[in-house]
Design an enzyme around this catalytic site. Structure first.
Site, PDB file in Angstrom:
ATOM      1  N   SER A  53      -2.390  77.763 -10.975  1.00 52.37           N
ATOM      2  CA  SER A  53      -1.508  76.803 -10.313  1.00 52.37           C
ATOM      3  C   SER A  53      -0.292  76.507 -11.172  1.00 52.37           C
ATOM      4  O   SER A  53      -0.222  76.868 -12.352  1.00 52.37           O
ATOM      5  CB  SER A  53      -2.258  75.503 -10.009  1.00 52.37           C
ATOM      6  OG  SER A  53      -2.553  74.824 -11.207  1.00 52.37           O
ATOM      7  N   HIS A  54       0.642  75.817 -10.570  1.00 53.06           N
ATOM      8  CA  HIS A  54       1.904  75.475 -11.229  1.00 53.06           C
ATOM      9  C   HIS A  54       1.674  74.823 -12.592  1.00 53.06           C
ATOM     10  O   HIS A  54       2.241  75.239 -13.606  1.00 53.06           O
ATOM     11  CB  HIS A  54       2.691  74.545 -10.302  1.00 53.06           C
ATOM     12  CG  HIS A  54       4.009  74.102 -10.837  1.00 53.06           C
ATOM     13  ND1 HIS A  54       5.149  74.853 -10.722  1.00 53.06           N
ATOM     14  CD2 HIS A  54       4.360  72.988 -11.510  1.00 53.06           C
ATOM     15  CE1 HIS A  54       6.155  74.214 -11.282  1.00 53.06           C
ATOM     16  NE2 HIS A  54       5.708  73.075 -11.763  1.00 53.06           N
ATOM     17  N   MET A  55       0.837  73.795 -12.629  1.00 54.07           N
ATOM     18  CA  MET A  55       0.638  73.056 -13.872  1.00 54.07           C
ATOM     19  C   MET A  55      -0.202  73.834 -14.893  1.00 54.07           C
ATOM     20  O   MET A  55      -0.058  73.626 -16.095  1.00 54.07           O
ATOM     21  CB  MET A  55      -0.005  71.690 -13.589  1.00 54.07           C
ATOM     22  CG  MET A  55       0.972  70.682 -12.997  1.00 54.07           C
ATOM     23  SD  MET A  55       2.388  70.385 -14.084  1.00 54.07           S
ATOM     24  CE  MET A  55       3.285  69.157 -13.132  1.00 54.07           C
TER      25      MET A  55
END
Length: 793
Positions: free
Chosen positions: A749-751
């Site tokens: 994911s992005h984070m």
């Protein structure tokens, strides 16, 4: 009739001979003043009554037992006290009395309960006979079935109290678990004796499944409930059940005998929208991504395409991905129908049996691309479900498919997708330089542009990101590179998050001004699809504080060693990658990760601009952001397509009122993160998630919870806790944060990418249970190497 307004000690005494299914362990009780005046006599009584058995000394404060107010869990309980040891008993009783004084609620009439300890328990916890926050008609069971202790839930011990089960009050006949059947039968009897369906019950279950009642009190949050919402839940759940019963059936031209509906697989809507988003946010996500763009992107990439089906559905307003559709779309074109059917069914069954993998399906459930360790993956994720010849053919299909994408041919190449993203940026820049005031009809072209040049190419870039991560991890799994080198590679990548940090430094050092900074980053908002979440350029004060942004360490380019070069070149040669060499693979993986993040950064600007256009339209027509947030996108678009019989303000406000009522119901309805059958509409276990840990670091630090509507700049040295991994939260990396924990989020994911890039210890996707404990905590112990999150009070 039981007097519910009595102290919990008196209530237990009154119940002893009135209930048969709950057993109440032997107990005595006395007031603080009585003990202080006659402690020797009471100590003798305790010794005689409990006959050398271990006891627990518990509170029964007047402040705990009000029907309108609760101080549950505020006072001490002392476990495993030897009843034959008067010194130990005296110390335990005084400890409870002192906990009254410490909390400034001491009253001489407060009572102390001394009760025989229950040993050999299989489960303990707390039952609320209605949802505590909303009054929704659920039995809510917070329980610990691991430690064997009886106070872990009430004490908030995060090491054990990690399970919650929601059971619709009208559906206990659907329970299959004998232990919960016995427990709720006892609860039903208790409700009758207490003449109340609004109870807070502390219980234990013996190894023989005997239910023990440790305490019962009235639920004190009842005055806060919206009874109108509560009354609609039963009919709402019937609608959900009817919908999913059809969805679960076999569908023509779609592989898989059944489906699973999940909030985190594939496009993980819970991460981007939340559990119960408002109508505008949901409809935007559907229009831009999950109705059509997702399937167009996978068709361009050469995957099988299950046309005519939306990837995301909503149940009681909550977003779910149809996992059967997702698994179908991860099969390369040319996969034989017989093989596709067996694979989709097998992966669905795997997820059904291992629901903790709901946010990791593309790595740990399905095989979605070729990687150098594909033989191991086939053995693990397919096993004997295919014949050897079928496995070899499936492997070859994935090899040809992935090789074409990596080496840059056709519509699925990184370059082509990035060219489309650049075209969108040019369109955005052109519009930002225009002073023309846009009308709401412009949304049609903006949506079309965002889909064609934004979300479709981003979908392609996101798949390249997964392929890059799979190839990288396969090198680690084959022992060619180490976990440390994987971290080094990820830390060497400069994405837009690093650019943001660099530009924050330039802003602080006055090398650029705030206008220049906002020209690049002003469109970002912590809730990308949430019109209630302010953009950076609407929160300029955030970037004018005294806090110095943290600076990323100097990037050292990661390169293969000579031996690693040879090993990777050999793998590529064996797989017929032609002139594509080890350094080319490194460049591809680096560009795929950077490109994915850049693509998201650009297309979210279009979303942000559209939301502002809608907000301005709402304001001109007398509506607030809050009101327009409840209006679905198609209702807004219809205004540009047809005349109205009433004023726009009246029409839209009426829609907003109805949708807001639905949203309140949506919040109150409890559904599992994975819906596997019709029964799980009514019997809802909260999934115990295995977070995706980033780095191997260990920290203890104060934690701070951030929401999309509010930005807090005092993050230095703190662990940030957020719901989803939204790119609008990238501003936190300009602070010197100690760590990051998110409720939702997958391995890629992005984070997860951000924290790997900055070397920040993180737990991405900790799940509902851990997140709820963190909300009540001041500090957290995060041990990424050991895989531990321990809230500290």
């Amino acid at each position: 009739m039981i007097n519910k307004n009595s102290s919990k000690a008196k209530v237990l005494k009154q119940l002893v001979n009135k209930i048969s299914l709950f057993k109440i362990p032997p107990l005595i009780y006395f007031s603080c003043s009585k003990y202080l005046n006659n402690h020797e006599k009471i100590l003798v009584e305790i010794k005689n009554v409990f006959n050398k058995n271990l006891i627990i000394v518990r509170s029964s404060s007047l402040s705990e037992d009000s029907e309108n107010e609760s101080a549950a869990g505020m006072y001490d309980s002392i476990l495993d006290v030897k009843s034959s040891d008067p010194v130990a008993v005296d110390i335990a009783i005084n400890a409870v009395i002192n906990s009254y004084k410490k909390n400034n609620f001491y009253n001489k009439n407060d009572q102390i309960i001394v009760q025989r300890m229950i040993k050999s328990t299989s489960m303990s916890g707390v039952i609320f006979t209605h949802d505590l926050n909303t009054g929704a008609p659920y039995y809510v069971i917070n329980y610990d079935d691991q430690s064997g202790f009886t106070d872990t839930v009430t004490s908030g011990n995060g090491q054990y109290s990690n399970r919650t089960l929601y059971i619709h009050r009208n559906s206990i006949d659907k329970l299959r678990s004998e232990r919960f059947i016995k427990l709720l039968q006892a609860v039903k009897e208790l409700e009758i004796q207490m003449s109340s369906e609004f109870l807070d019950i502390e219980f234990a279950l013996g190894n023989d499944l005997t239910p023990y009642l440790l305490q019962v009190r009235s639920i004190t949050t009842k005055p806060n409930w919206n009874r109108g919402v509560v009354k609609k839940i039963d009919t709402t759940l019937l609608g959900v059940k009817e919908f999913v019963s059809e969805r679960f059936k076999k569908i023509n031209n779609l592989h898989g005998k059944f489906t699973i509906l999940g909030q985190m697989p594939d496009w993980n809507p819970a991460e981007m929208l939340g559990r119960a988003p408002r109508a505008l946010a949901t409809s935007f996500y559907q229009a831009l991504i999950t109705d059509y763009a997702w399937v167009d992107a996978r068709e361009q990439m050469g995957y099988s395409v299950p046309k005519g089906q939306p990837l995301m559905v909503t149940l009681a307003g909550q977003p779910f991905i149809d996992v059967r559709l997702s698994f179908n779309s991860f099969l390369p074109n040319g996969t034989p129908s017989r093989v596709s059917e067996k694979l989709v069914n097998h992966w669905l069954n795997h997820l059904k049996e291992s629901p903790e993998l709901h946010d990791k399906v593309e790595f740990d459930v399905a095989i979605t691309c070729y990687s150098f360790d594909i033989d191991k993956k086939i053995a693990l994720l397919i096993g004997d479900k295919l014949s050897n010849s079928e496995k070899n053919n499936f492997k070859k299909l994935h090899l040809n498919h992935t090789r074409e994408m990596i080496t840059g041919y056709g519509n699925s190449s990184l370059k082509r997708a990035l060219d489309k993203i650049s075209m969108l940026k040019s369109i955005q820049d052109l519009k930002s330089n225009s002073n023309k005031e846009e009308t709401i009809s412009v949304l049609f072209s903006m949506i079309s542009e965002c889909v064609e040049y934004g979300t479709i190419p981003f979908s392609i870039l996101a798949r390249h990101g997964f392929i890059a991560k799979s190839m990288l991890l396969s090198l680690q799994n084959l022992g060619i590179i180490t976990k440390h080198e994987v971290n080094q590679f990820q830390g060497s990548i400069q994405t837009v998050a690093s650019d943001l940090v660099d530009d924050m430094w330039s802003l602080q050092e006055e090398k650029i001004n705030i206008s220049e900074f906002m020209k690049s980053y002003g469109h970002l908002r912590p809730g990308t699809y949430d019109i209630m979440s302010h953009r950076y350029d609407q929160m300029i004060d955030v970037f004018n504080g005294d806090s110095q942004p943290s600076k990323k360490d100097k990037i050292n380019q990661f390169n293969f060693s000579k031996k690693q070069h040879q090993q990777v070149d050999e793998l590529l040669l064996n797989d017929d990658f032609g002139d594509f060499k080890a350094d080319d693979l490194l460049d591809y993986m680096r560009e795929a990760i950077i490109g994915r993040e850049y693509g998201k950064f650009i297309f979210t600007r279009s979303i942000s601009d559209m939301l502002e256009l809608i907000a301005n339209f709402a304001q001109k027509n007398g509506l607030s952001r809050d009101e327009i947030s409840h209006i679905p996108l198609n209702e807004i678009l219809n205004i540009a397509k047809s005349s109205q019989e009433v004023s726009l303000e009246e029409k839209l406000r009426n829609i907003a009122i109805k949708e807001k009522e639905k949203h309140h119901v949506s919040i109150a309805v409890r559904l599992p993160q994975l819906l596997i059958d019709e029964e799980s509409v009514h019997i809802v276990p909260f999934q115990v998630s295995h977070p995706n840990f980033i780095t191997h670091q260990k920290i203890i630090a104060q934690c701070v919870v951030l929401h999309s509507e509010v930005i807090d700049t005092s993050l230095n040295g703190k662990v940030v806790v957020i719901e989803g991994a939204d790119p609008g939260f990238d501003w936190i990396f300009t602070q010197n944060i100690a760590g990051l924990i998110t409720k939702y989020g997958g391995a890629n994911s992005h984070m997860a990418i951000r924290c790997a890039e900055f070397g920040i210890p993180a737990a991405i996707g900790c799940g509902e249970q851990s997140f709820e404990l963190l909300l009540k905590s001041n500090k957290v112990h995060l041990d990424c190497a050991a895989g531990l999150i321990n809230p500290l009070h």
